[in-house]
Design a protein around this motif. Sequence first.
Motif, PDB file in Angstrom:
ATOM      1  N   LYS A   1       0.837  -1.192   0.000  1.00  0.00           N
ATOM      2  CA  LYS A   1       0.000   0.000   0.000  1.00  0.00           C
ATOM      3  C   LYS A   1       0.873   1.243   0.000  1.00  0.00           C
ATOM      4  O   LYS A   1       1.863   1.318   0.712  1.00  0.00           O
ATOM      5  N   VAL A   2       0.484   2.167  -0.809  1.00  0.00           N
ATOM      6  CA  VAL A   2       1.162   3.455  -0.852  1.00  0.00           C
ATOM      7  C   VAL A   2       0.183   4.471  -0.272  1.00  0.00           C
ATOM      8  O   VAL A   2      -0.957   4.564  -0.711  1.00  0.00           O
ATOM      9  N   ALA A   3       0.633   5.179   0.724  1.00  0.00           N
ATOM     10  CA  ALA A   3      -0.225   6.157   1.379  1.00  0.00           C
ATOM     11  C   ALA A   3      -0.596   7.268   0.398  1.00  0.00           C
ATOM     12  O   ALA A   3       0.246   7.762  -0.351  1.00  0.00           O
ATOM     13  N   SER A   4      -1.846   7.613   0.389  1.00  0.00           N
ATOM     14  CA  SER A   4      -2.306   8.716  -0.464  1.00  0.00           C
ATOM     15  C   SER A   4      -1.809  10.028   0.123  1.00  0.00           C
ATOM     16  O   SER A   4      -1.793  10.206   1.342  1.00  0.00           O
ATOM     17  N   PRO A   5      -1.414  10.952  -0.726  1.00  0.00           N
ATOM     18  CA  PRO A   5      -0.947  12.239  -0.200  1.00  0.00           C
ATOM     19  C   PRO A   5      -2.121  13.047   0.347  1.00  0.00           C
ATOM     20  O   PRO A   5      -3.250  12.942  -0.121  1.00  0.00           O
ATOM     21  N   ALA A   6      -1.826  13.851   1.325  1.00  0.00           N
ATOM     22  CA  ALA A   6      -2.855  14.713   1.913  1.00  0.00           C
ATOM     23  C   ALA A   6      -3.252  15.786   0.909  1.00  0.00           C
ATOM     24  O   ALA A   6      -2.413  16.333   0.185  1.00  0.00           O
ATOM     25  N   LYS A   7      -4.562  16.055   0.834  1.00  0.00           N
ATOM     26  CA  LYS A   7      -5.065  17.085  -0.082  1.00  0.00           C
ATOM     27  C   LYS A   7      -5.620  18.288   0.665  1.00  0.00           C
ATOM     28  O   LYS A   7      -5.774  19.358   0.090  1.00  0.00           O
ATOM     29  N   PHE A   8      -5.930  18.077   1.951  1.00  0.00           N
ATOM     30  CA  PHE A   8      -6.528  19.142   2.751  1.00  0.00           C
ATOM     31  C   PHE A   8      -5.809  19.212   4.091  1.00  0.00           C
ATOM     32  O   PHE A   8      -5.376  18.198   4.631  1.00  0.00           O
ATOM     33  N   LYS A   9      -5.693  20.447   4.611  1.00  0.00           N
ATOM     34  CA  LYS A   9      -5.091  20.604   5.933  1.00  0.00           C
ATOM     35  C   LYS A   9      -5.905  21.599   6.748  1.00  0.00           C
ATOM     36  O   LYS A   9      -6.582  22.481   6.204  1.00  0.00           O
ATOM     37  N   HIS A  10      -5.822  21.448   8.043  1.00  0.00           N
ATOM     38  CA  HIS A  10      -6.505  22.334   8.977  1.00  0.00           C
ATOM     39  C   HIS A  10      -5.862  23.713   8.854  1.00  0.00           C
ATOM     40  O   HIS A  10      -4.634  23.835   8.805  1.00  0.00           O
ATOM     41  N   PRO A  11      -6.656  24.780   8.811  1.00  0.00           N
ATOM     42  CA  PRO A  11      -6.067  26.116   8.613  1.00  0.00           C
ATOM     43  C   PRO A  11      -5.195  26.585   9.771  1.00  0.00           C
ATOM     44  O   PRO A  11      -4.268  27.368   9.564  1.00  0.00           O
ATOM     45  N   GLU A  12      -5.461  26.110  10.982  1.00  0.00           N
ATOM     46  CA  GLU A  12      -4.686  26.581  12.140  1.00  0.00           C
ATOM     47  C   GLU A  12      -3.675  25.557  12.625  1.00  0.00           C
ATOM     48  O   GLU A  12      -2.676  25.924  13.243  1.00  0.00           O
TER      49      GLU A  12
ATOM     50  N   THR B   1      -4.325  16.709   8.734  1.00  0.00           N
ATOM     51  CA  THR B   1      -4.529  16.647   7.294  1.00  0.00           C
ATOM     52  C   THR B   1      -5.570  15.586   6.966  1.00  0.00           C
ATOM     53  O   THR B   1      -5.910  14.743   7.792  1.00  0.00           O
ATOM     54  N   TRP B   2      -6.037  15.620   5.709  1.00  0.00           N
ATOM     55  CA  TRP B   2      -7.017  14.646   5.230  1.00  0.00           C
ATOM     56  C   TRP B   2      -6.729  14.393   3.761  1.00  0.00           C
ATOM     57  O   TRP B   2      -6.439  15.317   2.998  1.00  0.00           O
ATOM     58  N   THR B   3      -6.817  13.146   3.337  1.00  0.00           N
ATOM     59  CA  THR B   3      -6.519  12.784   1.950  1.00  0.00           C
ATOM     60  C   THR B   3      -7.701  13.015   1.021  1.00  0.00           C
ATOM     61  O   THR B   3      -7.544  12.979  -0.193  1.00  0.00           O
ATOM     62  N   GLY B   4      -8.876  13.228   1.588  1.00  0.00           N
ATOM     63  CA  GLY B   4     -10.068  13.369   0.769  1.00  0.00           C
ATOM     64  C   GLY B   4     -10.782  12.035   0.595  1.00  0.00           C
ATOM     65  O   GLY B   4     -11.787  11.952  -0.091  1.00  0.00           O
ATOM     66  N   ARG B   5     -10.258  11.000   1.232  1.00  0.00           N
ATOM     67  CA  ARG B   5     -10.859   9.670   1.171  1.00  0.00           C
ATOM     68  C   ARG B   5     -11.412   9.316   2.541  1.00  0.00           C
ATOM     69  O   ARG B   5     -10.871   9.734   3.560  1.00  0.00           O
TER      70      ARG B   5
ATOM     71  N   GLN C   1     -15.135  12.361   6.476  1.00  0.00           N
ATOM     72  CA  GLN C   1     -14.564  13.688   6.682  1.00  0.00           C
ATOM     73  C   GLN C   1     -14.235  13.862   8.165  1.00  0.00           C
ATOM     74  O   GLN C   1     -15.031  13.507   9.026  1.00  0.00           O
ATOM     75  N   PRO C   2     -13.079  14.433   8.442  1.00  0.00           N
ATOM     76  CA  PRO C   2     -12.763  14.718   9.842  1.00  0.00           C
ATOM     77  C   PRO C   2     -13.701  15.802  10.380  1.00  0.00           C
ATOM     78  O   PRO C   2     -14.292  16.578   9.617  1.00  0.00           O
ATOM     79  N   ASN C   3     -13.817  15.856  11.678  1.00  0.00           N
ATOM     80  CA  ASN C   3     -14.726  16.832  12.311  1.00  0.00           C
ATOM     81  C   ASN C   3     -14.358  18.270  11.952  1.00  0.00           C
ATOM     82  O   ASN C   3     -15.239  19.112  11.769  1.00  0.00           O
ATOM     83  N   TRP C   4     -13.076  18.575  11.838  1.00  0.00           N
ATOM     84  CA  TRP C   4     -12.704  19.948  11.532  1.00  0.00           C
ATOM     85  C   TRP C   4     -13.128  20.340  10.112  1.00  0.00           C
ATOM     86  O   TRP C   4     -13.425  21.501   9.853  1.00  0.00           O
ATOM     87  N   ILE C   5     -13.200  19.383   9.189  1.00  0.00           N
ATOM     88  CA  ILE C   5     -13.730  19.663   7.843  1.00  0.00           C
ATOM     89  C   ILE C   5     -15.236  19.886   7.939  1.00  0.00           C
ATOM     90  O   ILE C   5     -15.780  20.840   7.375  1.00  0.00           O
ATOM     91  N   LYS C   6     -15.919  19.005   8.653  1.00  0.00           N
ATOM     92  CA  LYS C   6     -17.376  19.123   8.808  1.00  0.00           C
ATOM     93  C   LYS C   6     -17.738  20.460   9.452  1.00  0.00           C
ATOM     94  O   LYS C   6     -18.660  21.149   9.009  1.00  0.00           O
ATOM     95  N   ASP C   7     -16.990  20.826  10.491  1.00  0.00           N
ATOM     96  CA  ASP C   7     -17.254  22.091  11.183  1.00  0.00           C
ATOM     97  C   ASP C   7     -17.032  23.276  10.244  1.00  0.00           C
ATOM     98  O   ASP C   7     -17.814  24.235  10.231  1.00  0.00           O
TER      99      ASP C   7
ATOM    100  N   PHE D   1      -9.630  24.553   2.407  1.00  0.00           N
ATOM    101  CA  PHE D   1      -8.737  23.655   3.148  1.00  0.00           C
ATOM    102  C   PHE D   1      -7.699  22.984   2.261  1.00  0.00           C
ATOM    103  O   PHE D   1      -6.849  22.242   2.734  1.00  0.00           O
ATOM    104  N   ALA D   2      -7.754  23.234   0.953  1.00  0.00           N
ATOM    105  CA  ALA D   2      -6.857  22.563   0.008  1.00  0.00           C
ATOM    106  C   ALA D   2      -5.410  22.935   0.260  1.00  0.00           C
ATOM    107  O   ALA D   2      -5.093  24.065   0.633  1.00  0.00           O
TER     108      ALA D   2
END
Length: 103
Positions: free
Chosen positions: A61-72, A77-81, A84-90, A101-102
């Motif tokens: 398995k090759v880890a997917s690169p992160a596409k989104f990060k928390h602004p603060e 981070t989140w790969t988009g797969r 969704q993490p709570n901070w994205i939902k919020d 968040f990209a």
Amino acid sequence: MAKPNLETLSVAELKQLQKDTEKAIASFEERKRAEAIAELEAVAQKHGFKLSDLVSGKKTKVASPAKFKHPENASLTWTGRGRQPNWIKDGLAAGKSLDDFAI
């Protein structure tokens, strides 16, 4: 190699000969198997692989690169797969878009 005259051997001698022959065959087959594995490992290594990786049938398995990060907090981070993490939902609930968040 001299062939023993099987007609002159006793039952005990024949059984011992049978055991010795079975051991010799097993030893020969194990040596040949080890030689074949060594050759295959050398070929796999020549091509940059491990033999176990090629014959396991599993892809590494090759880890997917992160596409989104928390602004603060850039460590979040989140790969988009997946979920969704709570901070994205919020953030989405607060009116932001995923583009905010990209990375």
